[in-house]
Design an enzyme around this catalytic site. Structure first.
Site, PDB file in Angstrom:
ATOM      1  N   ASP A 167     -35.089  28.416 -54.759  1.00 39.69           N
ATOM      2  CA  ASP A 167     -35.140  28.047 -56.192  1.00 39.69           C
ATOM      3  C   ASP A 167     -36.420  28.491 -56.888  1.00 39.69           C
ATOM      4  OD1 ASP A 167     -32.772  26.802 -55.687  1.00 39.69           O
ATOM      5  OD2 ASP A 167     -33.431  24.781 -56.195  1.00 39.69           O
ATOM      6  N   ASP A 395     -30.618  15.162 -52.418  1.00 42.48           N
ATOM      7  CA  ASP A 395     -31.161  16.184 -53.319  1.00 42.48           C
ATOM      8  C   ASP A 395     -32.096  15.590 -54.360  1.00 42.48           C
ATOM      9  OD1 ASP A 395     -29.557  18.342 -52.254  1.00 42.48           O
ATOM     10  OD2 ASP A 395     -27.856  17.488 -53.320  1.00 42.48           O
TER      11      ASP A 395
HETATM   12  C1  BGC Z   1     -36.716  18.188 -50.743  1.00 43.90           C
HETATM   13  C2  BGC Z   1     -37.510  18.341 -49.476  1.00 43.90           C
HETATM   14  C3  BGC Z   1     -36.599  18.219 -48.262  1.00 43.90           C
HETATM   15  C4  BGC Z   1     -35.435  19.172 -48.386  1.00 43.90           C
HETATM   16  C5  BGC Z   1     -34.454  19.056 -47.247  1.00 43.90           C
HETATM   17  C6  BGC Z   1     -35.545  19.125 -50.764  1.00 43.90           C
HETATM   18  O1  BGC Z   1     -34.752  18.865 -51.868  1.00 43.90           O
HETATM   19  O2  BGC Z   1     -37.530  18.402 -51.864  1.00 43.90           O
HETATM   20  O3  BGC Z   1     -38.498  17.354 -49.425  1.00 43.90           O
HETATM   21  O4  BGC Z   1     -37.307  18.490 -47.086  1.00 43.90           O
HETATM   22  O5  BGC Z   1     -34.747  18.955 -49.602  1.00 43.90           O
HETATM   23  O6  BGC Z   1     -33.751  17.870 -47.288  1.00 43.90           O
END
Ligand code: BGC
Length: 456
Positions: A167, A395
């Site tokens: 992203d 998320d």
């Molecule tokens: C988060 C991370 C996390 C990753 C995997 C992302 O959206 O910001 O902190 O490690 O997702 O779950």
């Protein structure tokens, strides 16, 4: 810094992980550095992938024993994560993971490097710790320490699949300038060049290790699949692949759909279909809406063979597709095509297996299911279907959580009526969600129930 240790039934993930880590000490040192990975090499081919014991423990405790031995990626989402695990659901540092991978006899480990300055410029749910101008800290406090671990000769025979900064670069195309979707934060990251520099430094520094295979994030078809985004994204990726010590030879390929929900293949309709009121691509389906692609496979293949080579990348690179949460099985899944003699709007809506309200919805999507289990070389130009986002990790929070380091993004709020990036549709997010990266039990259960292929 915040770090919540998940505890279920009195057993912490770290305690379970520790059992495997002990085995590492009994291994003898492998031989020294391998040759630099050549473009076209597929690190997934013939490889046993590392299973993250942190995620495995969470999935097992959560009722997912049947899929808990699935390889998932290790997210390095902060400087602390290098030594003590990512935000939320994880406790092991990178060196522990590498040792554990050797102990498992794995051939390859998947990591996500995710800590750019000004991270997540078009959303709030995964705002990072580094300020927009902290490019030097990104290099010296994040990438260099990771590099110091990966270059340890003890790991020379372990392939490291590096998913680079999801992203980030696509935001520099779609969320800047005079576009309705622009944000001041993305404008700033474009102006200061620190996404391009950071990705370049990441690719160059880590890619210099003969065992590291870099995949640069390309968003997904519902973001980059439109003509005005597609080639421009490949071009900025190529710029990054020549910045700050990187060269295109450091790039093994591209990562599509990471942490997103786009279907790998839509089985019941295709972009060339002509419905009763005309070609579905040409404005009569609000779902397709002039996009060139209806699924991740066609998008990723075209990105590799058309956009990337046109930008200057060598031919023969590959793509991986994150299939951890794009299965869309369960009772809402169509079992065949809609009526192609009727309006395109209805035909597409009745045919599509991706049941989101809008393609731009990205947070904890209601109705989603686990997708294809990890597979090497499933289709031409596709290095793998891989589980990059660990299923069950949120998320983003569905409501404001006081003192949360990450922001509250209303795209994670089920009552939100949207913004320009999802054309003012409802967010489609599940309620009751914790901060991004933290365990979201209700989502995990739904992903299991709606898995396609189903979980046996
Ligand atoms: C988060 C991370 C996390 C990753 C995997 C992302 O959206 O910001 O902190 O490690 O997702 O779950």
């Amino acid at each position: 810094m915040r770090k919540s240790r998940k505890r279920v039934a009195g057993v912490s993930a770290a305690a379970l992980a520790g059992a495997g880590a002990l085995l590492a000490t009994s291994l003898s040192a492998p031989p020294a550095a391998a040759d630099v990975a050549a473009p076209g090499d597929n690190p997934y081919e013939g490889s046993q992938l590392y299973v993250n014991p942190d995620w495995q423990a969470s999935a097992t405790e959560a009722g997912g024993a049947a899929i808990a031995d699935t390889p998932t990626a290790v997210w390095l989402d902060s400087i602390d994560a290098i030594t003590s695990g990512s935000d939320g659901n994880n406790n092991m540092g990178l060196r522990e993971h590498m040792d554990e991978a050797l102990a498992q006899g794995a051939d390859a480990i998947q990591i996500v490097t995710y800590n750019l300055p000004g991270r997540d410029c078009a959303a709030l749910a995964s705002r990072g710790e580094l300020e927009p101008d902290q490019i030097d800290e990104y290099k010296t406090d994040f990438i260099d320490p990771i590099d110091a671990i990966l270059e340890d000769p003890a790991y020379a025979d372990l392939k490291v699949i590096n998913i680079v900064e999801i992203d980030s670069l696509p935001n520099l195309i779609t969320n800047v300038g005079d576009r309705e979707t622009a944000t001041p934060e993305c404008d700033e990251m474009k102006a200061n060049g620190n996404y391009v520099k950071g990705v370049g430094y990441n690719l160059g520094a880590l890619g210099d290790n003969g065992n590291v295979y870099n995949y640069i994030d390309i968003g997904h078809h519902g973001w980059i699949g439109w003509d005005n985004n597609f080639q421009a994204t490949a071009d900025v990726l190529y710029e990054a692949a020549n910045a700050e010590g990187a060269s295109p030879e450091d790039v093994t390929g591209f990562a599509a759909n990471t942490a997103n929900y786009g279907a790998t293949e839509e089985p019941y309709f295709s972009i060339d279909d002509v419905a009763g009121d005309g070609p579905i691509r040409e404005g009569n389906s609000s779902w397709v809406d002039w996009n060139r692609y209806v699924d991740e496979l066609s998008f990723a293949q075209a990105f590799v063979t058309e956009a990337a080579t046109a930008a200057g990348f060598p031919s023969g690179l590959g793509a991986i597709i994150d299939t951890s949460r794009n299965g869309w099985g369960g009772p809402e899944r169509p079992t065949g095509p809609g009526d192609i003699s009727g309006p395109g709007e209805d035909y597409v809506n009745d045919s599509r297996t991706d049941r989101r309200i809008h393609l731009g919805n990205w947070c904890n999507q209601a109705g989603a299911g686990l997708g294809e289990r990890p597979t090497a070389s499933p289709e031409p130009n596709i290095h793998a279907y891989a589980w990059i986002k660990p299923p069950g990790e949120s998320d983003g929070a569905s409501e404001e959580i006081p003192d949360d380091d990450k922001g509250f993004d209303r795209m994670c709020d089920p009552t939100y009526e949207g913004n320009a990036r999802n054309q003012y549709n409802m967010s489609g997010a599940l309620d009751g969600a914790p901060t991004s990266g933290h365990w979201f039990q209700a989502q995990f259960e739904e992903l299991m129930a709606n898995a396609n292929p189903p979980v046996n």
